[in-house]
Design an enzyme around this catalytic site. Structure first.
Site, mmCIF file in Angstrom:
data_model
loop_
_atom_site.group_PDB
_atom_site.id
_atom_site.type_symbol
_atom_site.label_atom_id
_atom_site.label_comp_id
_atom_site.label_asym_id
_atom_site.label_seq_id
_atom_site.Cartn_x
_atom_site.Cartn_y
_atom_site.Cartn_z
ATOM 1 N N SER A 16 0.904 -1.211 0.116
ATOM 2 C CA SER A 16 0.011 0.246 0.147
ATOM 3 C C SER A 16 0.856 1.286 0.216
ATOM 4 O O SER A 16 0.515 2.321 -0.522
ATOM 5 C CB SER A 16 -0.983 -0.059 1.212
ATOM 6 O OG SER A 16 -1.747 -1.069 1.227
ATOM 7 N N TYR A 75 -5.162 5.393 2.582
ATOM 8 C CA TYR A 75 -6.020 4.763 3.370
ATOM 9 C C TYR A 75 -5.638 3.311 3.673
ATOM 10 O O TYR A 75 -5.992 2.920 5.035
ATOM 11 C CB TYR A 75 -7.397 4.649 2.180
ATOM 12 C CG TYR A 75 -8.646 3.941 2.965
ATOM 13 C CD1 TYR A 75 -9.891 4.683 3.278
ATOM 14 C CD2 TYR A 75 -8.693 2.334 3.082
ATOM 15 C CE1 TYR A 75 -10.924 4.328 3.892
ATOM 16 C CE2 TYR A 75 -9.736 1.989 3.636
ATOM 17 C CZ TYR A 75 -10.767 2.952 4.027
ATOM 18 O OH TYR A 75 -11.863 2.234 4.480
ATOM 19 N N CYS A 76 -5.229 2.575 2.784
ATOM 20 C CA CYS A 76 -4.865 1.107 3.155
ATOM 21 C C CYS A 76 -3.525 1.216 3.917
ATOM 22 O O CYS A 76 -3.530 0.295 5.029
ATOM 23 C CB CYS A 76 -4.337 0.412 1.836
ATOM 24 S SG CYS A 76 -5.817 -0.071 0.621
ATOM 25 N N VAL A 77 -2.608 1.997 3.963
ATOM 26 C CA VAL A 77 -1.628 2.163 4.741
ATOM 27 C C VAL A 77 -2.053 2.421 6.156
ATOM 28 O O VAL A 77 -1.607 1.692 7.125
ATOM 29 C CB VAL A 77 -0.564 3.314 4.374
ATOM 30 C CG1 VAL A 77 0.414 3.438 5.384
ATOM 31 C CG2 VAL A 77 0.322 2.900 2.932
ATOM 32 N N HIS A 98 -4.221 -1.024 7.420
ATOM 33 C CA HIS A 98 -3.457 -2.162 7.783
ATOM 34 C C HIS A 98 -2.086 -2.050 8.661
ATOM 35 O O HIS A 98 -1.574 -2.866 9.287
ATOM 36 C CB HIS A 98 -3.057 -2.815 6.655
ATOM 37 C CG HIS A 98 -4.159 -3.303 5.656
ATOM 38 N ND1 HIS A 98 -4.878 -4.512 6.204
ATOM 39 C CD2 HIS A 98 -4.903 -2.672 4.829
ATOM 40 C CE1 HIS A 98 -5.998 -4.525 5.507
ATOM 41 N NE2 HIS A 98 -5.953 -3.344 4.626
#
Length: 364
Positions: free
Chosen positions: A90, A97-99, A102
């Site tokens: 990511s 967003y994904c960083v 997660h």
């Protein structure tokens, strides 16, 4: 989760999605309802990166199969290691967003410092741990290796499909998230000062749901069996993951044949064949030269497909609106973006190094 908190989490998920109107939980039926039930039970929330696909139910199911069977379902690789791969990919794809999601989950599973350095893309810092080695592999494998080269492989042959599956999944999801979601797991109107609290709540909910995860492969019956394409060869030693991706690819390809013009298909295939994984440029000017090869009527779709595949962080409302001028249906937009994103992710997967250099074997 209490009924009140469940409703709040559902509302938070739906409020983050833009460009399309997602199917609300109370209105879901058929395949959509089955996916929603399994997702809430096993992931803890209606994950916006999956829900954004809901105008196209089979495509949403494809996204869920890939997510569940690589990141969520029980496997031989520890969940924290898989989260490290997710966060590292990511970061490579500029998907804040994904960083955020997660990295927060990784911090909850394995402690703070490793997650912070992985999220920042500093995968070579500090002591060599399994988390950092996994993140380093995921980061370096995003670029197509030259002959005889490639990053060190930090896993066994049995573990390889899970590492590669998470990497390919997030090369897909990052592109969809950048296209349809905010840059943080909260509505655009919410103050960003509250991001830390949202991350902690999401991390807690996701980790708590791990006690309700069913057996590996439990999502496969949502889509019909498919032969495993050549570019998914990295998954063949794990029948469950191979079928998750093959069934997902089949669903996306079937939908795309009804939506994507042949000229756009041909253009993206040519561009991907020559791609080495590197970014295309700081502005969108790079897209104009390949677009000139398309009939004028196909250029809005071609522009969106190329941006999804190669620079999803450069997409804005003008690109989406230009496509929707002639194709206003939400499902068409989701299908085009999903096809372009999965095409790029599958191309990256085709060159992932998944076996040790000592055996003289690498991904294609």
């Amino acid at each position: 989760m209490t009924p009140v908190s469940a409703r709040a989490m559902r509302g938070l998920a739906l409020a983050q999605i833009h460009h399309v109107t997602p199917v609300r939980p109370g209105e879901a039926d058929g395949l959509t309802a089955r996916v929603y039930r399994q997702m809430e039970r096993e992931f803890g929330v209606l994950a916006p990166p999956v829900v954004l696909h809901s105008p196209a139910p089979e495509v949403m199911t494809a996204a869920w199969l890939m997510l569940r069977e690589t990141l969520i379902a029980p496997g031989v690789v520890d969940r924290a290691v898989r989260e490290a791969v997710a966060a590292a990919v990511s970061a490579v794809n500029t998907c804040p967003y994904c960083v955020s999601v997660h990295s927060a989950t990784l911090r909850g599973l394995a402690g703070g410092q490793a997650a912070r350095t992985i999220a920042a893309g500093r995968v070579a810092e500090g002591a060599r741990t399994r988390l950092r080695e996994a993140a380093r592999w995921a980061t370096e494998a995003a670029l197509r290796p030259r002959a005889g080269e490639g990053p060190p492989v930090p896993f066994t042959s049995q573990e390889a499909p899970e590492y590669a599956g998470v990497a390919v999944l997030f090369h897909y999801l990052n592109r969809m998230v950048n296209t349809f979601l905010e840059d943080a797991p909260m509505p655009a109107s919410a103050p960003r000062a509250g991001l830390g609290m949202v991350e902690r709540v999401l991390s807690h909910v996701i980790r708590a749901s791990s006690r309700r995860i069913g057996e590996a492969g439990a999502s496969l019956d949502l889509l019909p069996p498919e032969p495993v394409p050549a570019d998914l060869a990295w998954a063949r030693s794990n029948g469950r993951i191979a079928q998750a991706f093959a069934r997902a690819a089949g669903a996306v390809d079937r939908a795309a044949r009804q939506v994507v013009a042949p000229s756009v298909v041909d253009l993206l295939e040519r561009e991907l064949k020559a791609w080495d994984g590197l970014p295309r440029g700081l502005s969108r000017s790079w897209v104009e030269s390949p677009l000139a090869q398309l009939p004028p009527a196909d250029r809005p779709a071609g522009r969106l497909a190329l941006l999804v595949a190669f620079a999803s962080y450069q997409i804005d409302a003008t690109v989406v609106d230009a496509y929707r001028k002639d194709r206003p249906d939400d499902a068409d937009l989701v299908v085009l973006a999903s096809w372009a994103a999965l095409s790029a992710a599958r191309r990256t997967g085709s060159w992932l190094p998944v076996r040790s250099a000592g055996n003289g074997e690498h991904g294609a």
